[in-house]
Scaffold this motif. Structure first.
Motif, PDB file in Angstrom:
ATOM      1  N   ASP A 125       0.824  -1.208   0.000  1.00  0.00           N
ATOM      2  CA  ASP A 125       0.000   0.000   0.000  1.00  0.00           C
ATOM      3  C   ASP A 125       0.858   1.259   0.000  1.00  0.00           C
ATOM      4  N   LYS A 126       2.178   1.072   0.132  1.00  0.00           N
ATOM      5  CA  LYS A 126       3.100   2.205  -0.002  1.00  0.00           C
ATOM      6  C   LYS A 126       3.947   1.928  -1.243  1.00  0.00           C
ATOM      7  N   ASN A 127       3.294   1.964  -2.403  1.00  0.00           N
ATOM      8  CA  ASN A 127       3.934   1.456  -3.611  1.00  0.00           C
ATOM      9  C   ASN A 127       4.384   2.568  -4.547  1.00  0.00           C
ATOM     10  N   VAL A 128       4.719   3.737  -4.008  1.00  0.00           N
ATOM     11  CA  VAL A 128       5.361   4.779  -4.809  1.00  0.00           C
ATOM     12  C   VAL A 128       6.821   4.363  -4.974  1.00  0.00           C
ATOM     13  N   ALA A 129       7.284   4.317  -6.210  1.00  0.00           N
ATOM     14  CA  ALA A 129       8.591   3.728  -6.508  1.00  0.00           C
ATOM     15  C   ALA A 129       9.719   4.319  -5.670  1.00  0.00           C
ATOM     16  N   VAL A 130       9.808   5.649  -5.615  1.00  0.00           N
ATOM     17  CA  VAL A 130      10.939   6.267  -4.924  1.00  0.00           C
ATOM     18  C   VAL A 130      10.873   6.045  -3.418  1.00  0.00           C
ATOM     19  N   ARG A 131       9.674   6.022  -2.872  1.00  0.00           N
ATOM     20  CA  ARG A 131       9.545   5.792  -1.427  1.00  0.00           C
ATOM     21  C   ARG A 131       9.847   4.333  -1.087  1.00  0.00           C
ATOM     22  N   SER A 132       9.420   3.450  -1.964  1.00  0.00           N
ATOM     23  CA  SER A 132       9.707   2.034  -1.746  1.00  0.00           C
ATOM     24  C   SER A 132      11.211   1.773  -1.803  1.00  0.00           C
ATOM     25  N   ARG A 133      11.905   2.440  -2.713  1.00  0.00           N
ATOM     26  CA  ARG A 133      13.364   2.287  -2.802  1.00  0.00           C
ATOM     27  C   ARG A 133      14.041   2.799  -1.530  1.00  0.00           C
ATOM     28  N   PHE A 134      13.535   3.905  -1.005  1.00  0.00           N
ATOM     29  CA  PHE A 134      14.121   4.429   0.228  1.00  0.00           C
ATOM     30  C   PHE A 134      13.848   3.468   1.387  1.00  0.00           C
ATOM     31  N   ASP A 135      12.624   2.916   1.447  1.00  0.00           N
ATOM     32  CA  ASP A 135      12.313   1.920   2.477  1.00  0.00           C
ATOM     33  C   ASP A 135      13.280   0.748   2.400  1.00  0.00           C
ATOM     34  N   LEU A 136      13.539   0.273   1.182  1.00  0.00           N
ATOM     35  CA  LEU A 136      14.420  -0.876   0.993  1.00  0.00           C
ATOM     36  C   LEU A 136      15.843  -0.546   1.422  1.00  0.00           C
ATOM     37  N   SER A 137      16.303   0.659   1.093  1.00  0.00           N
ATOM     38  CA  SER A 137      17.632   1.079   1.502  1.00  0.00           C
ATOM     39  C   SER A 137      17.696   1.264   3.020  1.00  0.00           C
ATOM     40  N   HIS A 138      16.622   1.759   3.605  1.00  0.00           N
ATOM     41  CA  HIS A 138      16.519   1.907   5.059  1.00  0.00           C
ATOM     42  C   HIS A 138      16.668   0.537   5.728  1.00  0.00           C
ATOM     43  N   GLU A 139      15.971  -0.482   5.187  1.00  0.00           N
ATOM     44  CA  GLU A 139      16.059  -1.825   5.771  1.00  0.00           C
ATOM     45  C   GLU A 139      17.451  -2.426   5.573  1.00  0.00           C
ATOM     46  N   LEU A 140      18.086  -2.121   4.451  1.00  0.00           N
ATOM     47  CA  LEU A 140      19.474  -2.544   4.262  1.00  0.00           C
ATOM     48  C   LEU A 140      20.344  -1.938   5.359  1.00  0.00           C
ATOM     49  N   GLY A 141      20.054  -0.680   5.717  1.00  0.00           N
ATOM     50  CA  GLY A 141      20.781  -0.044   6.803  1.00  0.00           C
ATOM     51  C   GLY A 141      20.648  -0.819   8.102  1.00  0.00           C
ATOM     52  N   HIS A 142      19.420  -1.237   8.436  1.00  0.00           N
ATOM     53  CA  HIS A 142      19.233  -2.050   9.641  1.00  0.00           C
ATOM     54  C   HIS A 142      20.026  -3.359   9.551  1.00  0.00           C
ATOM     55  N   LEU A 143      19.985  -3.981   8.387  1.00  0.00           N
ATOM     56  CA  LEU A 143      20.639  -5.287   8.237  1.00  0.00           C
ATOM     57  C   LEU A 143      22.145  -5.206   8.430  1.00  0.00           C
ATOM     58  N   VAL A 144      22.757  -4.099   7.999  1.00  0.00           N
ATOM     59  CA  VAL A 144      24.222  -4.000   8.084  1.00  0.00           C
ATOM     60  C   VAL A 144      24.696  -3.260   9.334  1.00  0.00           C
ATOM     61  N   LEU A 145      23.775  -2.567  10.019  1.00  0.00           N
ATOM     62  CA  LEU A 145      24.196  -1.768  11.174  1.00  0.00           C
ATOM     63  C   LEU A 145      23.751  -2.330  12.517  1.00  0.00           C
ATOM     64  N   HIS A 146      22.575  -2.965  12.566  1.00  0.00           N
ATOM     65  CA  HIS A 146      21.928  -3.201  13.857  1.00  0.00           C
ATOM     66  C   HIS A 146      21.715  -4.684  14.149  1.00  0.00           C
ATOM     67  N   ASN A 147      22.297  -5.138  15.223  1.00  0.00           N
ATOM     68  CA  ASN A 147      22.151  -6.526  15.677  1.00  0.00           C
ATOM     69  C   ASN A 147      21.209  -6.539  16.882  1.00  0.00           C
ATOM     70  N   VAL A 148      19.933  -6.272  16.631  1.00  0.00           N
ATOM     71  CA  VAL A 148      18.929  -6.171  17.691  1.00  0.00           C
ATOM     72  C   VAL A 148      18.271  -7.526  17.892  1.00  0.00           C
ATOM     73  N   LEU A 149      18.355  -8.068  19.099  1.00  0.00           N
ATOM     74  CA  LEU A 149      17.835  -9.402  19.378  1.00  0.00           C
ATOM     75  C   LEU A 149      16.478  -9.387  20.060  1.00  0.00           C
ATOM     76  N   ASP A 150      16.108  -8.271  20.655  1.00  0.00           N
ATOM     77  CA  ASP A 150      14.881  -8.197  21.445  1.00  0.00           C
ATOM     78  C   ASP A 150      13.899  -7.238  20.796  1.00  0.00           C
ATOM     79  N   ASP A 151      12.650  -7.707  20.586  1.00  0.00           N
ATOM     80  CA  ASP A 151      11.619  -6.849  20.001  1.00  0.00           C
ATOM     81  C   ASP A 151      11.285  -5.656  20.897  1.00  0.00           C
ATOM     82  N   ASN A 152      11.438  -5.821  22.196  1.00  0.00           N
ATOM     83  CA  ASN A 152      11.055  -4.771  23.145  1.00  0.00           C
ATOM     84  C   ASN A 152      12.183  -3.755  23.331  1.00  0.00           C
TER      85      ASN A 152
END
Length: 379
Positions: free
Chosen positions: A199-226
């Protein structure tokens, strides 16, 4: 033997809750839909009572799940290396986050099932080993190192989705209609997963979301949801900073800012595939534009009524995840699996599988045609 058969096919209370939450219903709302009380739904989910046949039929028909879903236990033991990180964690309701998390876990299960038959691209994404706070320059350097590792140079990235799939990232998208919820990501069994909502399918925003998640994957080792609010705000800022740095490298993008004209930023959007808003924030972070200049750009966007819906948003074609679609087609076309085998093991509706794997419903209409027997006269 009889006891084993009964336990094997017993309705699983956890699956009743999973079905409800995945469709975005509270217990009270589902009770109203089924014509029972909220307390009755609660007793089903707690395993105190088992739903009668007519109620189970409503779970199947009104929530669109195959019967086998409710009798199944998740036999696969998937080690979740990190918690699921949501961009909307601070604002979305728990039900909304759980609705997305369930689909992300469905995607995870589908991938691990396919791994019995297919080899996916090797993971070439750096996984963090510790938690730490990053400085501005550290994030800039990490994004530049990753671009260098992947031989991207410092120019625009033509298709971020295909790039990340080639680097071993499993990406899925589904049309979850929830308020204040968007992308999420996690590491599971050594593989990086990203889940985007359609439902957030604007191309440029989706690309930023994907890059944002890549940031989490390479930066953050979070083990706890809370995770506490202060830490959450920090990692969100860091992932946003990474997204801007990765998509708009300071070395090249910074040199192209020669005007504060809105028309000029529209041209830059065509080149970089990034929203005007994200470029303004990037310019501010890099110190390229002053407070007055950024304010001027924001005023231009507001005056033209295009701050939320920018020029080119309806023209730039959104990137599509293709890896799971290719997996489904290969397994079926090669006759490695039949449609029935795939559906029986995944235990989801065809519409859910089609959304998660980005395939057409026609793919699951490939059931073999059973022909009438032919009779021959005895000679």
């Amino acid at each position: 033997m009889k006891d084993n058969i009964i336990s094997m096919y017993k309705i699983q209370p956890a699956k009743l809750k999973e079905a409800r939450v995945s469709r975005g219903y509270s217990q009270a709302e589902l009770g109203k839909l089924f014509g029972v009380t909220r307390q009755a739904i609660n007793r089903y989910e707690d395993g105190i009572n088992s739903p009668k046949a007519e109620i189970l039929g409503q779970y199947i028909e009104k929530l669109n799940f195959p019967m086998v879903f409710f009798y199944s236990q998740d036999m696969e033991s998937h080690m979740c290396d990190t918690a699921i990180l949501f961009r909307s964690q601070a604002t979305a309701s728990k039900l909304s986050r759980d609705q997305v998390a369930i689909r992300a876990n469905w995607m995870n299960r589908i991938v691990h099932y396919f791994l019995h038959y297919l080899e996916f691209p090797n993971v070439d994404i750096m996984k963090p080993s510790i938690n730490k706070a990053y400085s501005f320059d550290e994030i800039e350097e990490i994004s530049e190192e990753l671009r260098g590792k992947w031989s991207l140079g410092m120019g625009p990235i033509s298709n971020l989705t295909i790039l990340l799939q080639n680097k071993g990232c499993l990406i899925s998208r589904a049309g979850v209609k929830v308020k204040q919820s968007d992308s999420c990501s996690k590491w599971s069994n050594g593989k990086p997963f990203v889940f985007l909502t359609a439902d957030k399918n604007v191309a440029v925003r989706s690309r930023f979301d994907l890059s944002h998640e890549l940031g989490h994957l390479v930066l953050h080792n979070v083990l706890d949801d809370n995770i506490d609010k202060k830490a959450f705000r920090r990692i969100e800022r860091e992932a946003n900073h990474f997204a801007g740095a990765f998509l708009l490298p300071r070395e090249t993008f910074g040199k192209q800012i020669v005007s504060t004209s809105l028309d000029y930023f529209i041209q830059l959007k065509k080149v970089w595939g990034v929203s005007i808003a994200a470029m303004i924030y990037r310019c501010k972070d890099l110190g390229i534009l002053s407070e007055n200049q950024t304010s001027y750009l924001w005023r231009q966007l507001a005056a033209k009524g295009i701050r939320k819906c920018e020029p080119l948003d309806d023209e730039i074609i959104p990137e599509e995840p293709t890896l799971l679609r290719d997996a489904v087609n290969l397994l079926l076309d090669s006759k490695t699996l039949t449609v029935e085998e795939m559906l029986q093991h995944i235990k989801l509706s065809t519409s859910d599988i089609c959304e998660l794997c980005n395939v057409s419903k026609d793919v699951f209409a490939k059931s073999p045609v059973i022909l009438q027997p032919k009779l021959h006269l005895v000679k």
